[in-house]
Design a protein around this motif. Structure first.
Motif, short mmCIF file in Angstrom:
data_model
loop_
_atom_site.label_atom_id
_atom_site.label_comp_id
_atom_site.label_asym_id
_atom_site.label_seq_id
_atom_site.Cartn_x
_atom_site.Cartn_y
_atom_site.Cartn_z
N ASP A 1 0.82 -1.23 0.00
CA ASP A 1 0.00 0.00 0.00
C ASP A 1 0.85 1.27 0.00
N HIS A 2 2.16 1.14 -0.25
CA HIS A 2 3.05 2.32 -0.23
C HIS A 2 3.57 2.65 -1.63
N THR A 3 3.66 3.95 -1.90
CA THR A 3 4.29 4.42 -3.15
C THR A 3 5.59 5.12 -2.79
N TYR A 4 6.71 4.56 -3.24
CA TYR A 4 8.01 5.18 -2.97
C TYR A 4 8.24 6.40 -3.87
N THR A 5 8.76 7.47 -3.27
CA THR A 5 9.11 8.69 -4.01
C THR A 5 10.45 9.20 -3.48
N GLU A 6 10.90 10.33 -4.03
CA GLU A 6 12.13 10.97 -3.56
C GLU A 6 12.04 11.43 -2.11
N TYR B 1 5.95 -12.32 -8.80
CA TYR B 1 5.58 -11.26 -7.86
C TYR B 1 4.94 -11.89 -6.61
N PRO B 2 5.07 -11.23 -5.45
CA PRO B 2 4.41 -11.76 -4.25
C PRO B 2 2.89 -11.71 -4.40
N LYS B 3 2.23 -12.72 -3.84
CA LYS B 3 0.77 -12.82 -3.99
C LYS B 3 0.03 -11.63 -3.38
N ASP B 4 0.60 -11.08 -2.30
CA ASP B 4 -0.10 -9.96 -1.64
C ASP B 4 0.27 -8.60 -2.25
N GLY B 5 0.98 -8.61 -3.37
CA GLY B 5 1.32 -7.35 -4.04
C GLY B 5 2.66 -6.78 -3.59
N VAL B 6 3.04 -5.66 -4.20
CA VAL B 6 4.34 -5.06 -3.93
C VAL B 6 4.21 -3.54 -4.01
N TYR B 7 5.16 -2.84 -3.39
CA TYR B 7 5.15 -1.37 -3.36
C TYR B 7 5.03 -0.76 -4.77
N SER B 8 4.45 0.44 -4.82
CA SER B 8 4.39 1.20 -6.07
C SER B 8 5.54 2.20 -6.10
N TYR B 9 5.63 2.96 -7.18
CA TYR B 9 6.72 3.93 -7.34
C TYR B 9 6.18 5.16 -8.06
N ASP B 10 6.85 6.27 -7.90
CA ASP B 10 6.51 7.49 -8.62
C ASP B 10 7.80 8.03 -9.25
N ASN B 11 7.92 7.89 -10.57
CA ASN B 11 9.12 8.36 -11.27
C ASN B 11 8.86 9.64 -12.07
#
Length: 339
Positions: free
Chosen positions: A142-147, A299-309
């Motif tokens: 449920d997290h989106t990684y950013t700068e 990919y993991p069954k429960d999903g993986v982090y998102s990203y913002d590029n």
């Protein structure tokens, strides 16, 4: 044309940065650990004159003042791209072999610039997604990684194992560089480039398949049949092609708006299973590849982090290569080394 000092010139990323700097008409001095490495790089760029490409020997970047001589140039430097930092897990002393070279190497180049190269206006530093990720959160779907994200790792955690040590080395080195700019107020700006796993074609004159950069080893291993029975777990699910990453480094000295910014440089998600499927599609004659039913690497069954590029796209104007193109070109580069 900009006069540029490129550190760590024989590294995987730096070799591609050098190609693009020369392509864009910049004049480059690159640091290497030995004359032998300088000769190899020079041989690979036969059309570059001494004005366009020359070398400075820096044997140990972890020494204070390591770059004092290299930073003095005639004509003087206007920009520095600092890529030199260790990335491997084959260490016995995390402090000495990972933390010190990364932190001292980065701060000593900044000190040398401030002391002896007042003409330098732009400094670009290779950092890493390792300085962004919070490994304790796992796949954090449920997290989106950013700068804006920083790895919260402590010094105590860093010393526990080489993987922690590596992530900490990138985090501490990058933090030290931002602290330096804040406290010392030098007359240069910095930009940090934070890639996740860096895949893409190897530079034939520097690599054999035995001395491959750590990130590309997974492609080599699948290609060489080591994943036939079981595909290894992916680990980090974000990637970038080395050619796009190199272009980001060069754009960061060319684009005014890149000053004093962090760039999370990623093309998006990938899995080891996808790598295997692309190799199978593009190189069907390859022996020992996993089949579609081989387990692992997904990919993991429960999903993986998102990203913002979006910052990288908007400020640096980068259009990212596809995973398919990157893997196809990487295997092709392996074949040219084997031939």
């Amino acid at each position: 044309m900009t006069r540029v000092l490129l550190t760590g010139g024989s590294g995987f990323i730096a070799a591609h940065v050098l190609d693009i700097l020369l392509e864009h008409g910049h004049s480059v001095v690159t640091t290497v650990r030995s004359q032998e490495k300088a000769n190899k790089i020079k041989e690979a760029h036969p059309n570059a004159s001494e004005k366009q490409l020359s070398f400075a020997i820096v044997e140990d970047i972890a020494q204070e003042g390591a770059f004092d001589k290299a930073i003095v140039s005639d004509p003087p430097f206007e920009a520095v791209i600092h890529t030199a930092s260790p990335f491997h897990f084959n260490v016995t002393d995390v402090q000495k072999e990972l933390l010190d070279p990364a932190v001292i190497g980065t701060t000593s180049v900044l000190k040398s610039i401030k002391k002896s190269a007042p003409s330098v206006k732009r400094v670009v530093i290779t950092s890493s997604f390792a300085a962004i990720i919070n490994a304790s959160k796992g796949n954090w779907p449920d997290h989106t990684y950013t700068e804006a994200d920083w790895n919260p790792i402590t010094h105590e955690e860093a010393l526990q194992n080489p993987a922690n040590g590596y992530r900490a080395s990138k985090t501490f080195a990058e933090k030290a560089s931002w602290d330096f700019v804040e406290k010392e107020k030098p007359n240069f700006t910095i930009s940090t480039i934070n890639p996740p796993l860096v895949l893409g074609p190897i530079v034939h004159y520097l690599n054999s398949l035995d001395s491959l950069n750590t990130s590309n080893q997974r492609i080599r291993d699948i290609y060489q049949g080591k994943a036939k029975e079981q595909i290894p777990e992916t680990g980090t699910f974000l990637w970038v092609d080395v050619r796009d990453l190199a272009l980001c480094h060069v754009k960061a000295i060319e684009v005014e708006a890149a000053a004093n910014k962090r760039f999370f440089v990623t093309a998006g998600h990938f899995s080891n299973k996808e790598i295997a499927q692309i190799i199978k599609k593009e190189y069907p004659e390859t022996q020992g590849l996993p089949s579609d039913s081989t387990s692992g690497g997904d990919y993991p069954k429960d999903g993986v982090y998102s990203y913002d590029n979006s910052r990288t796209k908007d400020v640096l104007g980068i259009q990212f290569k596809s995973l398919h193109e990157s893997i196809k070109d990487t295997v092709k580069s392996f074949q040219s080394v084997e031939a």
